[in-house]
Design a protein around this motif. Structure first.
Motif, PDB file in Angstrom:
ATOM      1  N   VAL A  35       0.838  -1.203   0.000  1.00 48.88           N
ATOM      2  CA  VAL A  35       0.000   0.000   0.000  1.00 48.88           C
ATOM      3  C   VAL A  35       0.871   1.252   0.000  1.00 48.88           C
ATOM      4  CG1 VAL A  35      -1.592   1.354   1.412  1.00 48.88           C
ATOM      5  CG2 VAL A  35      -2.033  -1.074   1.012  1.00 48.88           C
ATOM      6  N   VAL A  36       1.924   1.254   0.805  1.00 52.16           N
ATOM      7  CA  VAL A  36       2.832   2.407   0.835  1.00 52.16           C
ATOM      8  C   VAL A  36       3.471   2.626  -0.536  1.00 52.16           C
ATOM      9  CG1 VAL A  36       5.040   3.223   1.763  1.00 52.16           C
ATOM     10  CG2 VAL A  36       3.278   2.323   3.302  1.00 52.16           C
ATOM     11  N   LYS A  37       3.869   1.546  -1.180  1.00 57.85           N
ATOM     12  CA  LYS A  37       4.461   1.648  -2.521  1.00 57.85           C
ATOM     13  C   LYS A  37       3.469   2.276  -3.503  1.00 57.85           C
ATOM     14  CE  LYS A  37       6.439  -1.229  -6.207  1.00 57.85           C
ATOM     15  NZ  LYS A  37       6.769  -2.631  -6.607  1.00 57.85           N
ATOM     16  N   GLU A  38       2.209   1.841  -3.447  1.00 60.03           N
ATOM     17  CA  GLU A  38       1.180   2.386  -4.335  1.00 60.03           C
ATOM     18  C   GLU A  38       0.924   3.869  -4.039  1.00 60.03           C
ATOM     19  OE1 GLU A  38      -0.536   1.063  -6.830  1.00 60.03           O
ATOM     20  OE2 GLU A  38       0.208  -1.002  -6.748  1.00 60.03           O
ATOM     21  N   LEU A  39       0.872   4.232  -2.761  1.00 57.48           N
ATOM     22  CA  LEU A  39       0.623   5.629  -2.399  1.00 57.48           C
ATOM     23  C   LEU A  39       1.753   6.529  -2.873  1.00 57.48           C
ATOM     24  CD1 LEU A  39      -0.705   5.153   1.259  1.00 57.48           C
ATOM     25  CD2 LEU A  39      -2.050   5.804  -0.755  1.00 57.48           C
ATOM     26  N   ARG A  40       2.981   6.073  -2.690  1.00 55.51           N
ATOM     27  CA  ARG A  40       4.121   6.877  -3.155  1.00 55.51           C
ATOM     28  C   ARG A  40       4.121   7.024  -4.667  1.00 55.51           C
ATOM     29  NH1 ARG A  40       8.467   4.012   0.982  1.00 55.51           N
ATOM     30  NH2 ARG A  40       8.089   5.402   2.769  1.00 55.51           N
ATOM     31  N   ALA A  41       3.757   5.951  -5.347  1.00 53.24           N
ATOM     32  CA  ALA A  41       3.698   6.017  -6.810  1.00 53.24           C
ATOM     33  C   ALA A  41       2.651   7.021  -7.274  1.00 53.24           C
ATOM     34  CB  ALA A  41       3.399   4.631  -7.380  1.00 53.24           C
ATOM     35  N   ALA A  42       1.606   7.212  -6.449  1.00 53.54           N
ATOM     36  CA  ALA A  42       0.542   8.156  -6.794  1.00 53.54           C
ATOM     37  C   ALA A  42       0.890   9.593  -6.407  1.00 53.54           C
ATOM     38  CB  ALA A  42      -0.758   7.742  -6.112  1.00 53.54           C
ATOM     39  N   GLY A  43       2.047   9.777  -5.741  1.00 60.42           N
ATOM     40  CA  GLY A  43       2.494  11.125  -5.433  1.00 60.42           C
ATOM     41  C   GLY A  43       2.475  11.525  -3.973  1.00 60.42           C
ATOM     42  N   ASP A  44       1.921  10.682  -3.104  1.00 64.03           N
ATOM     43  CA  ASP A  44       1.886  11.014  -1.692  1.00 64.03           C
ATOM     44  C   ASP A  44       3.259  10.806  -1.045  1.00 64.03           C
ATOM     45  OD1 ASP A  44      -0.917  11.676  -1.380  1.00 64.03           O
ATOM     46  OD2 ASP A  44      -1.332   9.550  -1.675  1.00 64.03           O
ATOM     47  N   THR A  45       3.525  11.545   0.006  1.00 62.08           N
ATOM     48  CA  THR A  45       4.730  11.350   0.811  1.00 62.08           C
ATOM     49  C   THR A  45       4.330  10.515   2.026  1.00 62.08           C
ATOM     50  OG1 THR A  45       5.650  13.474   0.125  1.00 62.08           O
ATOM     51  CG2 THR A  45       6.555  12.486   2.121  1.00 62.08           C
ATOM     52  N   VAL A  46       4.892   9.324   2.119  1.00 58.48           N
ATOM     53  CA  VAL A  46       4.488   8.394   3.180  1.00 58.48           C
ATOM     54  C   VAL A  46       5.692   8.047   4.039  1.00 58.48           C
ATOM     55  CG1 VAL A  46       3.338   6.223   3.719  1.00 58.48           C
ATOM     56  CG2 VAL A  46       2.788   7.421   1.585  1.00 58.48           C
ATOM     57  N   GLU A  47       5.522   8.195   5.335  1.00 57.59           N
ATOM     58  CA  GLU A  47       6.544   7.817   6.313  1.00 57.59           C
ATOM     59  C   GLU A  47       6.008   6.652   7.133  1.00 57.59           C
ATOM     60  OE1 GLU A  47      10.211   8.819   8.697  1.00 57.59           O
ATOM     61  OE2 GLU A  47       9.533   8.959   6.632  1.00 57.59           O
ATOM     62  N   VAL A  48       6.796   5.584   7.234  1.00 57.53           N
ATOM     63  CA  VAL A  48       6.421   4.444   8.067  1.00 57.53           C
ATOM     64  C   VAL A  48       7.376   4.382   9.250  1.00 57.53           C
ATOM     65  CG1 VAL A  48       6.079   1.958   8.193  1.00 57.53           C
ATOM     66  CG2 VAL A  48       5.567   3.167   6.065  1.00 57.53           C
ATOM     67  N   ILE A  49       6.825   4.390  10.432  1.00 57.20           N
ATOM     68  CA  ILE A  49       7.634   4.257  11.643  1.00 57.20           C
ATOM     69  C   ILE A  49       7.352   2.906  12.265  1.00 57.20           C
ATOM     70  CG2 ILE A  49       8.143   5.182  13.929  1.00 57.20           C
ATOM     71  CD1 ILE A  49       7.390   7.930  12.939  1.00 57.20           C
ATOM     72  N   GLN A 331     -10.029 -10.229  -9.472  1.00 56.28           N
ATOM     73  CA  GLN A 331     -10.950  -9.189  -9.009  1.00 56.28           C
ATOM     74  C   GLN A 331     -10.316  -8.300  -7.929  1.00 56.28           C
ATOM     75  OE1 GLN A 331     -15.088 -10.673  -8.247  1.00 56.28           O
ATOM     76  NE2 GLN A 331     -14.177 -12.664  -8.723  1.00 56.28           N
ATOM     77  N   TYR A 332      -9.177  -8.749  -7.385  1.00 50.40           N
ATOM     78  CA  TYR A 332      -8.529  -8.024  -6.297  1.00 50.40           C
ATOM     79  C   TYR A 332      -7.266  -7.345  -6.818  1.00 50.40           C
ATOM     80  CZ  TYR A 332     -11.501 -10.816  -3.200  1.00 50.40           C
ATOM     81  OH  TYR A 332     -12.573 -11.405  -2.576  1.00 50.40           O
ATOM     82  N   SER A 333      -7.128  -6.053  -6.564  1.00 53.11           N
ATOM     83  CA  SER A 333      -5.927  -5.353  -6.991  1.00 53.11           C
ATOM     84  C   SER A 333      -5.381  -4.515  -5.844  1.00 53.11           C
ATOM     85  CB  SER A 333      -6.216  -4.449  -8.198  1.00 53.11           C
ATOM     86  OG  SER A 333      -6.860  -3.260  -7.799  1.00 53.11           O
ATOM     87  N   TRP A 334      -4.070  -4.393  -5.793  1.00 57.10           N
ATOM     88  CA  TRP A 334      -3.449  -3.558  -4.764  1.00 57.10           C
ATOM     89  C   TRP A 334      -3.716  -2.070  -5.032  1.00 57.10           C
ATOM     90  CZ3 TRP A 334      -2.571  -5.168  -0.273  1.00 57.10           C
ATOM     91  CH2 TRP A 334      -2.054  -6.438  -0.025  1.00 57.10           C
ATOM     92  N   GLU A 335      -3.888  -1.708  -6.292  1.00 54.39           N
ATOM     93  CA  GLU A 335      -4.185  -0.307  -6.614  1.00 54.39           C
ATOM     94  C   GLU A 335      -5.500   0.116  -5.977  1.00 54.39           C
ATOM     95  OE1 GLU A 335      -4.684   2.620 -10.520  1.00 54.39           O
ATOM     96  OE2 GLU A 335      -4.520   0.456 -10.771  1.00 54.39           O
ATOM     97  N   ALA A 336      -6.512  -0.755  -6.082  1.00 53.63           N
ATOM     98  CA  ALA A 336      -7.811  -0.444  -5.472  1.00 53.63           C
ATOM     99  C   ALA A 336      -7.709  -0.439  -3.950  1.00 53.63           C
ATOM    100  CB  ALA A 336      -8.852  -1.455  -5.930  1.00 53.63           C
ATOM    101  N   CYS A 337      -6.918  -1.362  -3.410  1.00 54.35           N
ATOM    102  CA  CYS A 337      -6.714  -1.429  -1.959  1.00 54.35           C
ATOM    103  C   CYS A 337      -6.090  -0.140  -1.438  1.00 54.35           C
ATOM    104  CB  CYS A 337      -5.827  -2.634  -1.631  1.00 54.35           C
ATOM    105  SG  CYS A 337      -5.320  -2.761   0.096  1.00 54.35           S
ATOM    106  N   ALA A 338      -5.050   0.340  -2.120  1.00 51.93           N
ATOM    107  CA  ALA A 338      -4.373   1.562  -1.698  1.00 51.93           C
ATOM    108  C   ALA A 338      -5.281   2.779  -1.846  1.00 51.93           C
ATOM    109  CB  ALA A 338      -3.096   1.754  -2.508  1.00 51.93           C
TER     110      ALA A 338
END
Length: 350
Positions: A35-49, A331-338
């Motif tokens: 999910v973090v990978k998908e969000l970053r690819a979409a332009g968001d800045t994601v920090e995981v602690i 029917q399941y995609s990580w893009e939709a999940c993210a």
């Protein structure tokens, strides 16, 4: 008091705090990583602690899981430096509780996710009444603005336990990695020559996975366990005729799914079971109990069998059309999940 996307358009700064993170290997880590990978690819800045950034100690019974020691002050400094637009707390461990306190102190809104049935796990190990643990879990999650959960049946269960802000958040599968032709690539496994049919379990080898129920079945062919964990040595001693292949990752794991005749999922406590989708994407039918996870992923579809008699489910799953299994997984995609994850976040300021 809308969702994050409504409060401010464009990319966002999203903070995810999780006691489950690399180098741990489990469904929570796989989900968050993707999910973090998908969000970053979409332009968001994601920090995981995660606990890898703190002094930690091994979780009793699970040496591979590290728990952060007194993370509050350092976590607060990290949070302030990142200045998030949204905060998501993924787990109920030391980091999760510390981040919850920080948010409440600052008057920030946040979301959480429910990945693991800790009340049942604790009861199995310590006999602590589940009602006590559910009360703690409810207190943790109800302080937030939404508790993400993977399936409709789990949402109903949480509602029955008094959770009032349940948000649906399904899962995805890597369709490029897990596929029916994966069996043709890479070095063959030693267990490929075992008598057919091959009934496979893949995942963490731990008490709550109920693997003994699978290995005790009277089935034709062979039983294979792919994975590692605290119960492996005991199960190997108890079931010497089963084949324990150990930990597999990347192409080797994909080949294992594709080479099996039936994937057996004996857990009664998982909240979803990413391995179900991975097996189906590989064209392998599933045999499982009719519980949360299998009921939602498999249900009445002809891609496996659910039965309180797990042996009957295993035998019925044999001969299932593998092409149907693959089509169901598609029917399941990580893009939709993210996307669903992002849309359900809330701005820290309300």
């Amino acid at each position: 008091m809308g969702a994050l996307a409504e409060s401010r358009p464009g990319p966002h700064r999203i903070l995810v705090v999780s006691d489950a993170w690399h180098p741990q290997v489990n469904g929570v880590v796989r989900t968050l990583t993707t999910v973090v990978k998908e969000l970053r690819a979409a332009g968001d800045t994601v920090e995981v602690i995660g606990p890898d950034r703190f002094a930690s100690f091994p979780m009793p019974g699970y040496a591979e899981i590290r728990l952060a020691i007194a993370p509050g002050r350092k976590l607060a400094r990290m949070t302030e430096a990142f200045a998030p637009d949204a905060v998501h707390i993924a787990t109920e461990g030391p980091l999760g509780w510390a981040m919850r306190r920080i948010c409440l102190k600052r008057g920030w809104r946040f979301t959480t996710s429910f990945h693991t049935r800790f009340p049942e796990y604790l009861h199995a190990r310590t006999r602590i009444p589940t009602a006590w643990s559910w009360a703690v879990m409810r207190r943790f999650h109800e302080a937030g603005s939404g508790t993400f959960c993977a399936t409709p049946s789990l949402a109903r269960e949480l509602a029955g336990q008094g959770f009032t802000h349940v948000v649906p958040w399904s899962r995805g599968v890597d369709l490029a990695r897990f596929r029916p032709d994966a069996a043709a690539h890479g070095a063959p496994e030693t267990w490929e020559a075992l008598p057919r049919p091959i009934f496979l379990y893949a995942g963490r080898v731990a008490l709550e996975k109920n693997i003994g129920a699978f290995l005790a079945l009277d089935l034709p062919g062979s039983k294979v366990v792919v994975g590692d964990g605290p119960q492996r040595a005991a199960l190997q001693k108890r079931f010497p005729h089963a084949h324990f292949a150990g930990y597999r990752e990347n192409g080797a794991l994909a080949r294992a799914y594709a080479q099996a005749d039936v994937f057996v999922f004996p857990s009664r406590t998982d909240t979803f079971g990413l391995v179900l989708l991975e097996a189906l994407a590989s064209g392998t039918p599933v045999a499982a109990y009719p519980v949360t996870g299998p009921l939602d992923v498999i249900g009445e579809t002809p891609v496996g069998a659910l039965d309180e008699d797990l042996r009957a489910a295993c035998l019925r799953a044999l001969g299932t059309d593998r092409a149907r299994c693959r089509a169901h997984a598609e029917q399941y995609s990580w893009e939709a999940c993210a996307s669903r994850f992002r849309d359900s976040l809330v701005p820290v300021g309300g």
